[in-house]
Design an enzyme around this catalytic site. Structure first.
Site, PDB file in Angstrom:
ATOM      1  N   ASN A 295       0.811  -1.211   0.000  1.00 37.29           N
ATOM      2  CA  ASN A 295       0.000   0.000   0.000  1.00 37.29           C
ATOM      3  C   ASN A 295       0.844   1.261   0.000  1.00 37.29           C
ATOM      4  O   ASN A 295       0.417   2.303  -0.505  1.00 37.29           O
ATOM      5  CB  ASN A 295      -0.933   0.006   1.221  1.00 37.29           C
ATOM      6  CG  ASN A 295      -2.055  -0.994   1.101  1.00 37.29           C
ATOM      7  OD1 ASN A 295      -2.897  -0.897   0.222  1.00 37.29           O
ATOM      8  ND2 ASN A 295      -2.069  -1.985   1.993  1.00 37.29           N
TER       9      ASN A 295
ATOM     10  N   GLY B  39      -5.482 -11.952   0.921  1.00 34.01           N
ATOM     11  CA  GLY B  39      -4.420 -11.023   0.548  1.00 34.01           C
ATOM     12  C   GLY B  39      -3.152 -11.770   0.164  1.00 34.01           C
ATOM     13  O   GLY B  39      -2.705 -12.683   0.864  1.00 34.01           O
TER      14      GLY B  39
ATOM     15  N   ASP C 229      -0.106 -10.846   0.220  1.00 28.88           N
ATOM     16  CA  ASP C 229       0.983 -10.681   1.181  1.00 28.88           C
ATOM     17  C   ASP C 229       0.850 -11.650   2.343  1.00 28.88           C
ATOM     18  O   ASP C 229       1.852 -12.154   2.865  1.00 28.88           O
ATOM     19  CB  ASP C 229       1.052  -9.231   1.674  1.00 28.88           C
ATOM     20  CG  ASP C 229      -0.277  -8.737   2.231  1.00 28.88           C
ATOM     21  OD1 ASP C 229      -1.334  -9.323   1.914  1.00 28.88           O
ATOM     22  OD2 ASP C 229      -0.265  -7.722   2.959  1.00 28.88           O
TER      23      ASP C 229
ATOM     24  N   ASP D  71       2.155  -9.366  10.918  1.00 30.46           N
ATOM     25  CA  ASP D  71       2.552  -8.367   9.927  1.00 30.46           C
ATOM     26  C   ASP D  71       1.952  -7.021  10.324  1.00 30.46           C
ATOM     27  O   ASP D  71       0.749  -6.795  10.177  1.00 30.46           O
ATOM     28  CB  ASP D  71       2.069  -8.791   8.543  1.00 30.46           C
ATOM     29  CG  ASP D  71       2.604  -7.893   7.426  1.00 30.46           C
ATOM     30  OD1 ASP D  71       3.039  -6.763   7.717  1.00 30.46           O
ATOM     31  OD2 ASP D  71       2.573  -8.311   6.252  1.00 30.46           O
TER      32      ASP D  71
ATOM     33  N   THR E  57      -0.268  -1.582   7.106  1.00 29.83           N
ATOM     34  CA  THR E  57      -1.480  -0.769   7.062  1.00 29.83           C
ATOM     35  C   THR E  57      -2.557  -1.391   7.943  1.00 29.83           C
ATOM     36  O   THR E  57      -3.261  -0.701   8.689  1.00 29.83           O
ATOM     37  CB  THR E  57      -1.986  -0.644   5.609  1.00 29.83           C
ATOM     38  OG1 THR E  57      -0.940  -0.100   4.805  1.00 29.83           O
ATOM     39  CG2 THR E  57      -3.198   0.267   5.533  1.00 29.83           C
TER      40      THR E  57
END
Length: 300
Positions: free
Chosen positions: A69, A151, A153, A174, A177
């Site tokens: 992001n 997602g 990621d 993680d 964001t």
């Protein structure tokens, strides 16, 4: 007087020696974790690419692209060894062309949590860069019930974790964001996890969803009690995230024995020294995971 700092198992920050120098696992840093040799290679490449190639014997290499992001992280691997790293706000077709001119790239893959612009998609097609998606073959078993909404990621993080610690129960935290908790068991099965608001998101929501609370600087005052509205917001957000991370990690530890905990993400080093947990702080998990996916799909 007893120190205000909580006791932690700092030994756990060191991966096995053969992995430590490859992936730059560190005890604590306040900025993106880029090993020194990455910086040397990156600067050498950007200033004098011909000299760089004379210093590194040309092999077939894997290009990994992590489009998050906030920024885009690029790492080029030779097998498991990272040879080049760069971080940029935007990956342009021109820069991608430059990479392909300077490196013998055999295979490439991109993980993106944001929409890939058409111009970059055309460059991906030109150079054969594969976009990671729910149909990509992966070296673990994915038990997520809605794989199309998962997602990228999150999945690449656990693939990297499974490579770093095979046959272990692992929780990846993680701190980006959003704060994501993802679990893979000792049989290489990704079971899912949890998502909660990230650091900046919490400060922003407190300002936008109330009438009078200000938008304050994302700064940790390192205290329990906020003595003003500003410090009350800061301590509330930071201490709340620490308590959340510890609480979630402890619940996973109670459920799954001998749990390894990896902390990653852009905001991870805001919390690594605050957590009363035995953890491994590791950067570049998405890129490591992409490299493992490339090896799984394109190995000869």
């Amino acid at each position: 007087m007893e120190s205000n700092h909580r006791h932690k198992d700092f030994q756990s920050f060191a991966l096995p020696t053969e992995l430590h120098h490859r992936f730059g696992v560190r005890k604590s840093r306040k900025k993106l974790n880029v090993p020194k040799f990455f910086s040397i290679f990156s600067n050498l490449f950007l200033r004098t690419p011909s000299v760089f190639l004379n210093c590194v014997k040309v092999f077939s290499m894997n290009l990994t692209i992590d489009r998050g992001n906030t920024f885009c992280k690029i790492i080029i691997f030779q097998n498991e060894i990272p040879l080049f790293q760069d971080i940029c706000k935007v990956l342009s077709p021109r820069y991608l062309q430059k990479l392909y001119k300077q490196f013998e790239i055999k295979a490439a893959m991109c993980s993106s949590v944001v929409t890939v612009p058409l111009s970059l998609k055309k460059s991906f097609k030109k150079y054969g860069v594969k976009e990671f998606n729910s149909k990509t073959l992966i070296p673990i078993k994915n038990l997520y019930t809605t794989p199309k909404t998962l997602g990228q990621d999150r999945l690449t993080n656990v693939i990297a974790a499974n490579f770093l610690f095979p046959k272990e129960n692992i929780l990846v935290i993680d701190a980006g964001t959003c704060i994501k908790y993802d679990f893979i068991d000792n049989k290489g099965r990704y079971k899912g996890g949890n998502i909660s608001p990230g650091l900046d998101m919490r400060f922003l929501s407190l300002n936008q969803l109330t009438n009078k609370l200000p938008l304050v600087e994302s700064k940790n005052p390192n205290q329990l009690i906020g003595t003003s509205t500003v410090s009350a917001l800061q301590t509330g957000v930071f201490n709340g995230i620490v308590a959340e991370m510890e609480g979630v990690a402890n619940r996973y530890s109670n459920e799954f024995p001998n749990l390894k905990i990896i902390l990653t993400g852009g905001n991870s080093f805001d919390f690594v020294s605050q957590l009363n947990l035995s953890i491994f702080a590791a950067a570049d998990l998405v890129n490591i995971g992409l490299n493992e996916i490339i090896k799984f799909n394109f190995s000869e």
